[in-house]
Design a protein around this motif. Structure first.
Motif, short mmCIF file in Angstrom:
data_model
loop_
_atom_site.label_atom_id
_atom_site.label_comp_id
_atom_site.label_asym_id
_atom_site.label_seq_id
_atom_site.Cartn_x
_atom_site.Cartn_y
_atom_site.Cartn_z
N SER A 259 -0.85 -26.94 -6.72
CA SER A 259 0.50 -27.49 -6.86
C SER A 259 1.25 -26.79 -7.98
O SER A 259 0.66 -26.35 -8.98
CB SER A 259 0.41 -28.99 -7.17
OG SER A 259 1.70 -29.52 -7.45
N GLU A 260 2.57 -26.69 -7.83
CA GLU A 260 3.41 -26.16 -8.90
C GLU A 260 3.86 -27.25 -9.86
O GLU A 260 4.43 -26.95 -10.91
CB GLU A 260 4.64 -25.46 -8.30
CG GLU A 260 4.30 -24.18 -7.55
CD GLU A 260 5.56 -23.44 -7.11
OE1 GLU A 260 6.46 -23.26 -7.95
OE2 GLU A 260 5.64 -23.06 -5.93
N SER A 262 3.52 -30.15 -12.67
CA SER A 262 2.69 -30.14 -13.87
C SER A 262 2.10 -31.49 -14.23
O SER A 262 1.31 -31.59 -15.16
CB SER A 262 3.52 -29.63 -15.07
OG SER A 262 4.61 -30.50 -15.31
N ASN A 665 12.20 -25.21 -12.61
CA ASN A 665 10.85 -25.17 -12.02
C ASN A 665 10.71 -26.25 -10.96
O ASN A 665 11.67 -26.98 -10.66
CB ASN A 665 9.79 -25.35 -13.11
CG ASN A 665 10.09 -26.55 -14.01
OD1 ASN A 665 10.54 -27.59 -13.53
ND2 ASN A 665 9.84 -26.40 -15.30
N ALA A 666 9.49 -26.37 -10.41
CA ALA A 666 9.23 -27.34 -9.34
C ALA A 666 9.42 -28.77 -9.83
O ALA A 666 9.92 -29.63 -9.10
CB ALA A 666 7.81 -27.15 -8.81
#
Length: 816
Positions: A259-260, A262, A665-666
């Motif tokens: 997964s991207e 966090s 970001n993701a």
């Protein structure tokens, strides 16, 4: 005379094959009446594969993509055939002769029969060993669940491993060719988790062999054989190159990929999240089901007898009729898994002979088998032995790509009967001194029989027989029911303990009768075979029996449309989505059978889509549902009957946006979907910022974009706009196959809104086409065709070589 002996060997094999066929069809006797299996996974498969099957039936082409579930995903792990692999034709040939489910039992039997032959066990004893292996309870439980690819992979797992042994220990070239053939078919079955476990066992064998050959200074022979095996492995992989590469490549973007996001880092691996991967972990004490089938109650929905405490409770309070009905589905399982269809039972006789074999067999063969067995047991415990599990999840290549860690017990189901029947051959060949053998039998009986006797006499000494689900019944005022249930769980453990003790005792008596010359070898084999079947057949029938079969008419209709489905099917729009809230949305394929579903049923959905479910769809974020073109909702209406609600805010197949918002970001991208207007703004990850170089959109209220043709592999749109625009498509972004064309010219497109596609469209009138064209599919098919041809030709040529060699030896013998 030699010719007659050779012919008699072939006749023995044919007789044994006939016996296997007989056993397979007798167990599946409803099949002889024209009935078919109706399993939940089989039904789900029909839902998952419906769009792809319909497309193939209509066009003759294969759908490499389907929009019928989870917004859209590749069909690689659903229903994509690989006709270029010539072994597919071989498998299809015998599958048309022996029908499901008898074919699965037959292949279990044949596979392990060939395995024992390769290990040097005589045919008749190999036949009994094959029965002992094939009738392991888990192999029948998965048939009842419809896990057909798993069953086939298990069937081919045994000869795949055995052919490696045969190559290194006996005939190097012939063993390597056999490995290539079996490994190719094993990979073709498409259950890579079982294949992974088989390779783990092979790796352990090769390590033991390497260590031995280093000690014996035989590295030259080891290296030569390894070369043959490596070539065979390459050809087997080549035969399946298309499916393997596409699956591998897709895996990076699926739930099994990284997964991207966090959050929750401690729970994440390079593949599946740890809690998801280990949800189905075998309990440490649950391991005793290998010897005592109902040690943990059996199934989560098992049946009780009229002598049970639960029956008597309901008979008193609700009457006989209600009591007879209710005891057919009882929550008997009290282990730590979320639920189970039944235990892994190896057979008490098989386990007794396995323990005996640990005393009899010496050297690396025993240590290889024992190491593989212990490793599989430890890994099957999963979250119940997390230190060890974490080592494999974090550091062992590929291990974190698979869920249901308890599945590795298939290794134990292979290794235990393997060592048992290799040992039994030594016993029946009188290779062990009587005194020593008597001592070993005594020790084995004390261990296996002693465990059975202990739990038969003291079943409640260590356990309270509580299940995690019991509290739900207590909260509803069902304390008396739970107390009766616990009493029945105790009784089940006690009865099966006595049962296992009886079979262990009988097998011990048979062996003693043989070594003291009370019965001959043939009688011992027959008696052991009969009692192994008597032991395992009834246990298998608890979980897979005649009730699993239905009429052909019923089996051929997996789903019946509801009135809500019929109403939605009247819509002539070729491409919109449906959110069905009257089913288990993300674990159900019925909606996919009729519509393009927001939900679906698959263990390897796209990672980003799963995250979209977790963050937004499960919370019914209408902004997200609108951008996914969710046109209809199916909701519970009066009397819980499904009713349709149309969503007028669904954004359609594609639309132009006036703005785009770059995010870091993701994490920021998925969070931005809570508060944005999808009809006006696209959320874009900054990695795509260069896509917008020199892009200055001017709002155009007259601009139009319309889907004019739909198929799973290709989407065609028409656009009309006076200035360059950014179009967002309600289709799932997957760059490893989907290509965008404007007026036939390949044009880059990007991902927006976490999962969707977007495309810059120049001013004017244009035809937009999205085509799903994964390069690896075409290239892989060529590689598969060539590799499978080489393997098959090698197999046939070597058979001719063996035949001519055998014929030559006979002529020489005759002349002498």
């Amino acid at each position: 005379m030699t010719n007659k002996l050779d012919k008699s060997k072939y006749y023995i094999h044919l007789i044994i094959v006939a016996i296997f066929l007989f056993i397979s069809y007798i167990y599946c006797s409803p099949q002889l009446e024209g009935k078919k299996l109706r399993t939940q996974d089989g039904i789900n498969y029909e839902g998952m594969a419906k769009e792809a099957k319909d497309f193939h039936k209509k066009t003759g082409d294969y759908a490499l993509w389907t929009n019928s579930m989870f917004g859209g995903m590749p069909t690689y792990l659903i229903s994509l055939p690989h006709p270029e692999n010539l072994f597919k034709a071989v498998v299809n040939f015998y599958s048309t002769i022996i029908k499901r489910p008898a074919i699965f039992i037959f292949l279990y039997l044949i596979g392990f029969y060939l395995t024992l032959l390769m290990f040097g066990v005589n045919p008749w004893l190999s036949m009994i060993g094959a029965i002992g292996f094939a009738f392991s309870s888990y192999f029948f439980i998965i048939l009842g669940a419809g896990h057909y690819s798993k069953a086939l992979a298990i069937a081919y797992m045994s000869p795949t491993i055995a052919s490696i042994y045969y190559a290194y220990e006996k005939k190097h070239i012939w063993g390597s060719i056999l490995f290539g053939v079996f490994f190719s078919i094993e990979l073709l079955m498409g259950h890579f988790q079982i294949t992974y476990y088989a390779l783990l066992v092979i790796l352990l064998y090769v390590l033991f062999k390497l260590i031995n050959d280093i000690k014996e200074k035989q590295l030259k022979e080891f290296t030569r054989t390894t070369g043959y095996v490596f070539i065979a492995a390459l050809l087997a992989v080549g035969s399946n190159f298309s499916s393997l590469y596409l699956t591998y490549d897709y895996g990076k973007d699926s739930m099994r990929g990284k997964s991207e996001l966090s959050h929750d880092k401690d729970n994440k691996t390079g593949g599946l999240d740890k809690d998801y991967a280990t949800a189905w972990s075998y309990g440490v004490d649950e391991t005793l089901t290998l010897l005592i089938p109902d040690f943990k109650g059996g199934s989560s929905g098992g049946a009780l007898s009229k002598k049970s405490a639960v029956y008597k409770l309901f008979e008193r309070s609700q009457g006989k009729s209600y009591a007879q009905k209710i005891i057919k589905q009882m929550p008997l399982y009290w282990g730590t898994q979320p639920f189970t269809s039944g235990p892994v039972y190896l057979g008490s006789i098989i386990l007794f002979i396995f323990v005996l074999g640990l005393f009899i067999i010496k050297g690396r063969l025993k240590w290889w088998i024992l190491t593989a067995t212990i490793l599989a047991l430890l890994l099957a415990w999963g979250k119940n032995f997390m230190f060890f599990t974490n080592l494999f999840l974090d550091y062992f290549p590929g291990y974190n790509k698979f869920r249901t860690v308890s599945m590795i017990l298939v290794v134990v189901e292979f290794t235990v009967p393997l060592l048992a029947f290799i040992s039994l051959q030594k016993i029946l060949n009188s290779e062990i001194e009587k005194k020593v053998l008597f001592k070993y039998i005594k020790y084995s009986f004390f261990i296996v029989g002693g465990i059975s006797l202990f739990f038969a006499l003291f079943p409640g000494m260590f356990f309270d027989f509580k299940a995690p689900s019991d509290q739900n019944y207590i909260n509803q005022g069902g304390q008396m029911f739970v107390d009766a249930l616990k009493q029945d769980r105790l009784s089940l453990l006690q009865m099966d303990s006595f049962r296992s003790l009886a079979f262990v005792t009988i097998s011990g008596i048979i062996l003693l009768a043989f070594i003291y010359n009370k019965i001959n070898k043939t009688t011992a084999i027959v008696l052991l075979g009969v009692f192994i079947l008597f032991d395992m057949w009834p246990v298998d029938k608890r979980y897979f029996n005649n009730d699993n079969f239905v009429s052909k008419r019923k089996a051929d209709v997996p789903y019946v449309p509801t009135n809500a489905d019929k109403l939605i099917l009247k819509d002539t729009d070729p491409d919109f989505r449906v959110l069905n809230l009257i089913v288990n949305t993300f674990n159900d394929a019925s909606t996919s059978y009729f519509h393009k579903s927001i939900g679906g049923y698959h263990g390897a959905k796209m990672k980003r889509y799963q995250e979209l479910i977790d963050y937004h769809i499960s919370k019914q974020n209408m902004k997200v549902l609108n951008m996914l073109n969710t046109k209809y909702f199916i909701l519970p209406g009066d009397n819980n009957q499904p009713q349709v609600q149309i969503n007028m805010a669904a954004l359609g197949n594609a639309w132009f946006v006036n703005n785009y918002k770059l995010v870091e970001n993701a994490d920021e991208e998925i969070q931005s979907l809570y508060d944005f207007e999808p009809a006006k703004t696209a959320i874009v990850d900054k990695r795509f910022k260069d896509y917008f170089k020199d892009f200055n959109p001017i709002p155009d209220s007259t601009a139009t974009i319309q889907l004019i043709k739909y198929s799973p592999n290709e989407l065609n749109y028409k656009t009309k706009n006076v200035s360059e625009q950014l179009a967002v498509f309600s289709e799932i972004y997957y760059s490893k196959g989907w290509k965008a064309y404007i007026d036939g010219n390949l044009t880059p497109h990007i991902r927006v809104n976490y999962v969707l596609r977007a495309l810059r469209i120049p001013a004017g009138e244009h035809e937009i086409t999205f085509k799903f064209q994964p390069k690896a599919y075409k290239i892989g098919n060529v590689v598969s065709l060539i590799s499978s041809w080489i393997l098959i030709i090698s197999f046939l040529v070597y058979i001719l070589f063996l035949y001519s060699k055998n014929k030559k030896e006979k002529r020489l013998a005759k002349n002498l």
